[in-house]
Scaffold this motif. Sequence first.
Motif, PDB file in Angstrom:
ATOM      1  N   VAL A 118      44.060 -27.891 -17.881  1.00 52.23           N
ATOM      2  CA  VAL A 118      43.808 -26.880 -16.834  1.00 52.23           C
ATOM      3  C   VAL A 118      42.364 -26.817 -16.354  1.00 52.23           C
ATOM      4  CG1 VAL A 118      45.708 -25.402 -17.680  1.00 52.23           C
ATOM      5  CG2 VAL A 118      43.352 -24.880 -18.384  1.00 52.23           C
ATOM      6  N   LYS A 119      41.427 -27.294 -17.157  1.00 50.80           N
ATOM      7  CA  LYS A 119      40.040 -26.872 -16.900  1.00 50.80           C
ATOM      8  C   LYS A 119      39.442 -27.323 -15.564  1.00 50.80           C
ATOM      9  CE  LYS A 119      37.308 -29.965 -19.835  1.00 50.80           C
ATOM     10  NZ  LYS A 119      36.517 -29.967 -21.065  1.00 50.80           N
ATOM     11  N   ALA A 120      39.892 -28.438 -15.028  1.00 48.88           N
ATOM     12  CA  ALA A 120      39.332 -28.892 -13.752  1.00 48.88           C
ATOM     13  C   ALA A 120      40.006 -28.212 -12.553  1.00 48.88           C
ATOM     14  CB  ALA A 120      39.481 -30.401 -13.632  1.00 48.88           C
ATOM     15  N   LYS A 121      41.076 -27.475 -12.808  1.00 49.79           N
ATOM     16  CA  LYS A 121      41.861 -26.916 -11.678  1.00 49.79           C
ATOM     17  C   LYS A 121      41.822 -25.388 -11.628  1.00 49.79           C
ATOM     18  CE  LYS A 121      45.044 -30.783 -12.206  1.00 49.79           C
ATOM     19  NZ  LYS A 121      46.298 -31.148 -12.836  1.00 49.79           N
ATOM     20  N   LEU A 122      40.877 -24.805 -12.330  1.00 49.37           N
ATOM     21  CA  LEU A 122      40.787 -23.335 -12.349  1.00 49.37           C
ATOM     22  C   LEU A 122      40.096 -22.839 -11.080  1.00 49.37           C
ATOM     23  CD1 LEU A 122      39.687 -23.018 -16.081  1.00 49.37           C
ATOM     24  CD2 LEU A 122      41.933 -22.428 -15.142  1.00 49.37           C
ATOM     25  N   PRO A 123      40.413 -21.626 -10.639  1.00 45.88           N
ATOM     26  CA  PRO A 123      39.788 -21.114  -9.419  1.00 45.88           C
ATOM     27  C   PRO A 123      38.301 -20.804  -9.601  1.00 45.88           C
ATOM     28  CG  PRO A 123      41.149 -19.427 -10.436  1.00 45.88           C
ATOM     29  CD  PRO A 123      41.382 -20.681 -11.222  1.00 45.88           C
ATOM     30  N   ASP A 124      37.624 -20.693  -8.485  1.00 44.75           N
ATOM     31  CA  ASP A 124      36.233 -20.254  -8.473  1.00 44.75           C
ATOM     32  C   ASP A 124      36.174 -18.876  -9.153  1.00 44.75           C
ATOM     33  OD1 ASP A 124      33.852 -19.015  -7.732  1.00 44.75           O
ATOM     34  OD2 ASP A 124      33.762 -20.076  -5.817  1.00 44.75           O
ATOM     35  N   PRO A 125      35.337 -18.718 -10.184  1.00 49.00           N
ATOM     36  CA  PRO A 125      35.329 -17.447 -10.928  1.00 49.00           C
ATOM     37  C   PRO A 125      34.884 -16.246 -10.103  1.00 49.00           C
ATOM     38  CG  PRO A 125      33.608 -18.923 -11.726  1.00 49.00           C
ATOM     39  CD  PRO A 125      34.422 -19.706 -10.750  1.00 49.00           C
ATOM     40  N   SER A 126      34.268 -16.481  -8.951  1.00 46.07           N
ATOM     41  CA  SER A 126      33.920 -15.330  -8.114  1.00 46.07           C
ATOM     42  C   SER A 126      35.163 -14.827  -7.371  1.00 46.07           C
ATOM     43  CB  SER A 126      32.813 -15.688  -7.123  1.00 46.07           C
ATOM     44  OG  SER A 126      33.305 -16.620  -6.194  1.00 46.07           O
ATOM     45  N   LYS A 127      36.213 -15.652  -7.319  1.00 47.13           N
ATOM     46  CA  LYS A 127      37.458 -15.246  -6.643  1.00 47.13           C
ATOM     47  C   LYS A 127      38.484 -14.717  -7.641  1.00 47.13           C
ATOM     48  CE  LYS A 127      37.108 -18.067  -2.538  1.00 47.13           C
ATOM     49  NZ  LYS A 127      36.821 -19.491  -2.484  1.00 47.13           N
ATOM     50  N   VAL A 128      38.672 -15.447  -8.744  1.00 47.61           N
ATOM     51  CA  VAL A 128      39.609 -15.018  -9.797  1.00 47.61           C
ATOM     52  C   VAL A 128      39.032 -15.447 -11.142  1.00 47.61           C
ATOM     53  CG1 VAL A 128      41.937 -15.260 -10.790  1.00 47.61           C
ATOM     54  CG2 VAL A 128      41.646 -15.374  -8.318  1.00 47.61           C
ATOM     55  N   GLU A 129      38.979 -14.515 -12.072  1.00 55.51           N
ATOM     56  CA  GLU A 129      38.526 -14.851 -13.418  1.00 55.51           C
ATOM     57  C   GLU A 129      39.739 -15.338 -14.226  1.00 55.51           C
ATOM     58  OE1 GLU A 129      36.223 -12.378 -16.695  1.00 55.51           O
ATOM     59  OE2 GLU A 129      35.708 -11.738 -14.680  1.00 55.51           O
ATOM     60  N   SER A 130      39.613 -16.499 -14.851  1.00 46.95           N
ATOM     61  CA  SER A 130      40.698 -17.062 -15.662  1.00 46.95           C
ATOM     62  C   SER A 130      40.336 -16.878 -17.135  1.00 46.95           C
ATOM     63  CB  SER A 130      40.845 -18.561 -15.409  1.00 46.95           C
ATOM     64  OG  SER A 130      40.909 -18.845 -14.041  1.00 46.95           O
ATOM     65  N   LEU A 131      41.297 -16.391 -17.910  1.00 45.25           N
ATOM     66  CA  LEU A 131      41.013 -16.078 -19.321  1.00 45.25           C
ATOM     67  C   LEU A 131      42.206 -16.463 -20.187  1.00 45.25           C
ATOM     68  CD1 LEU A 131      39.547 -14.390 -21.619  1.00 45.25           C
ATOM     69  CD2 LEU A 131      40.671 -12.380 -20.644  1.00 45.25           C
ATOM     70  N   ILE A 132      41.911 -17.058 -21.322  1.00 47.67           N
ATOM     71  CA  ILE A 132      42.953 -17.255 -22.343  1.00 47.67           C
ATOM     72  C   ILE A 132      42.534 -16.503 -23.601  1.00 47.67           C
ATOM     73  CG2 ILE A 132      43.947 -18.919 -23.985  1.00 47.67           C
ATOM     74  CD1 ILE A 132      45.251 -19.257 -21.304  1.00 47.67           C
ATOM     75  N   CYS A 133      43.453 -15.667 -24.100  1.00 45.90           N
ATOM     76  CA  CYS A 133      43.256 -14.995 -25.378  1.00 45.90           C
ATOM     77  C   CYS A 133      44.179 -15.660 -26.392  1.00 45.90           C
ATOM     78  CB  CYS A 133      43.588 -13.508 -25.254  1.00 45.90           C
ATOM     79  SG  CYS A 133      42.510 -12.664 -24.078  1.00 45.90           S
ATOM     80  N   ALA A 134      43.575 -16.159 -27.456  1.00 51.46           N
ATOM     81  CA  ALA A 134      44.318 -17.010 -28.389  1.00 51.46           C
ATOM     82  C   ALA A 134      44.258 -16.433 -29.809  1.00 51.46           C
ATOM     83  CB  ALA A 134      43.703 -18.410 -28.373  1.00 51.46           C
ATOM     84  N   GLU A 172      50.915 -25.814 -16.359  1.00 53.56           N
ATOM     85  CA  GLU A 172      51.256 -25.738 -14.923  1.00 53.56           C
ATOM     86  C   GLU A 172      51.514 -24.297 -14.492  1.00 53.56           C
ATOM     87  OE1 GLU A 172      50.828 -28.076 -12.715  1.00 53.56           O
ATOM     88  OE2 GLU A 172      50.120 -29.253 -14.418  1.00 53.56           O
ATOM     89  N   SER A 173      52.206 -23.576 -15.346  1.00 54.46           N
ATOM     90  CA  SER A 173      52.525 -22.180 -15.043  1.00 54.46           C
ATOM     91  C   SER A 173      51.234 -21.344 -15.031  1.00 54.46           C
ATOM     92  CB  SER A 173      53.522 -21.684 -16.097  1.00 54.46           C
ATOM     93  OG  SER A 173      53.656 -20.322 -16.064  1.00 54.46           O
ATOM     94  N   PHE A 174      50.360 -21.577 -16.003  1.00 52.63           N
ATOM     95  CA  PHE A 174      49.086 -20.839 -16.049  1.00 52.63           C
ATOM     96  C   PHE A 174      48.265 -21.135 -14.788  1.00 52.63           C
ATOM     97  CE2 PHE A 174      44.569 -20.419 -17.369  1.00 52.63           C
ATOM     98  CZ  PHE A 174      44.574 -19.054 -17.655  1.00 52.63           C
ATOM     99  N   LEU A 175      48.231 -22.396 -14.391  1.00 52.95           N
ATOM    100  CA  LEU A 175      47.469 -22.762 -13.180  1.00 52.95           C
ATOM    101  C   LEU A 175      48.056 -22.094 -11.946  1.00 52.95           C
ATOM    102  CD1 LEU A 175      46.670 -26.543 -13.808  1.00 52.95           C
ATOM    103  CD2 LEU A 175      45.014 -24.669 -13.578  1.00 52.95           C
ATOM    104  N   ALA A 176      49.391 -22.014 -11.877  1.00 55.63           N
ATOM    105  CA  ALA A 176      50.020 -21.344 -10.725  1.00 55.63           C
ATOM    106  C   ALA A 176      49.651 -19.858 -10.715  1.00 55.63           C
ATOM    107  CB  ALA A 176      51.527 -21.508 -10.790  1.00 55.63           C
ATOM    108  N   LEU A 177      49.530 -19.263 -11.883  1.00 52.18           N
ATOM    109  CA  LEU A 177      49.172 -17.839 -11.961  1.00 52.18           C
ATOM    110  C   LEU A 177      47.736 -17.612 -11.508  1.00 52.18           C
ATOM    111  CD1 LEU A 177      50.842 -17.093 -15.396  1.00 52.18           C
ATOM    112  CD2 LEU A 177      51.463 -16.007 -13.241  1.00 52.18           C
ATOM    113  N   VAL A 178      46.796 -18.377 -12.078  1.00 53.77           N
ATOM    114  CA  VAL A 178      45.385 -18.119 -11.748  1.00 53.77           C
ATOM    115  C   VAL A 178      45.046 -18.524 -10.312  1.00 53.77           C
ATOM    116  CG1 VAL A 178      44.520 -18.157 -14.119  1.00 53.77           C
ATOM    117  CG2 VAL A 178      44.569 -20.289 -12.815  1.00 53.77           C
ATOM    118  N   ASN A 179      45.821 -19.482  -9.774  1.00 54.98           N
ATOM    119  CA  ASN A 179      45.593 -19.918  -8.391  1.00 54.98           C
ATOM    120  C   ASN A 179      46.536 -19.217  -7.420  1.00 54.98           C
ATOM    121  OD1 ASN A 179      43.426 -21.922  -8.660  1.00 54.98           O
ATOM    122  ND2 ASN A 179      44.879 -22.993  -9.970  1.00 54.98           N
ATOM    123  N   TYR A 180      46.924 -17.982  -7.715  1.00 52.97           N
ATOM    124  CA  TYR A 180      47.910 -17.267  -6.883  1.00 52.97           C
ATOM    125  C   TYR A 180      47.410 -17.049  -5.452  1.00 52.97           C
ATOM    126  CZ  TYR A 180      45.134 -13.009  -7.166  1.00 52.97           C
ATOM    127  OH  TYR A 180      44.122 -12.107  -7.033  1.00 52.97           O
TER     128      TYR A 180
END
Length: 251
Positions: A26-42, A241-249
């Motif tokens: 996922v790391k190369a396909k995450l949105p610009d953090p000023s638009k959407v912050e992406s977070l994983i809690c593990a 893929e699902s996580f990327l679809a969520l953060v790139n909504y």
Amino acid sequence: MRTPIIAGNWKLNMNPEQTTEFVEAVKAKLPDPSKVESLICAPAVDLDALRKAAEGSNLHIGAENCYFEDEGAFTGETSPKVLNEMGIDYVIIGHSERRGYFHETDEDINKKAKAIFANNMTPIICCGESLETREANKQEEWVVAQIKAALEGLTAEQVSSLVIAYEPIWAIGTGKTASSDQAEEMCKTIRETIKDLYNEETAENVRIQYGGSVKPANVKELMSKPDIDGGLVGGASLDPESFLALVNYQD
Ligand SMILES: O=C[C@H](O)COP(=O)(O)O
């Protein structure tokens, strides 16, 4: 202006190897953090792998729980001090699974929030009612009481910076999402509660997520609501893929 925050809560899933593979995917396909912050809690056992894999990317990393003491004779607990030393940004507290299975109280959650701030991290404070409470139409008083207890003694500045996750228990892992109107109604009530407890500026700053069967198919509709600033996502965050679809909504 609040930056949306979409967070995966992996619960008791994934091992360090799977964590690394997920982040690589996922790391190369995450949105610009000023638009959407992406977070994983593990899970705590995966955090070291998560931090290493996410280094230099736009992925924020979080823990799913911690204790309210930094150190001592507390067998099996996770130290907030060490989480901070590991580079963790966020810690989920008060998830309904912690409240239900592990008997976490409002008082514990309040102590944990203070310990997380004392260790320079950001709490994600969960709240939400059971089906029984909703059927009795007592959901607002229930959630407002949880919020008041969790925030007891926190400053306006702290509350401005934290995240609240509204998760109706009846919608978690059931495939049964609250309607976007039901979710918005409660998120608005939470914001109004914070305005009453603090002030308008604090209420405008605090980010409020909805959680409960959020998936790529419903994220856009939920995120279109004015008081919903993000999602706390269980099942649908486990697949890259699902996580990327969520953060790139927004795309
Ligand atoms: O923290 C996440 C929530 O418990 C929602 O889980 P879910 O997306 O699997 O319904």
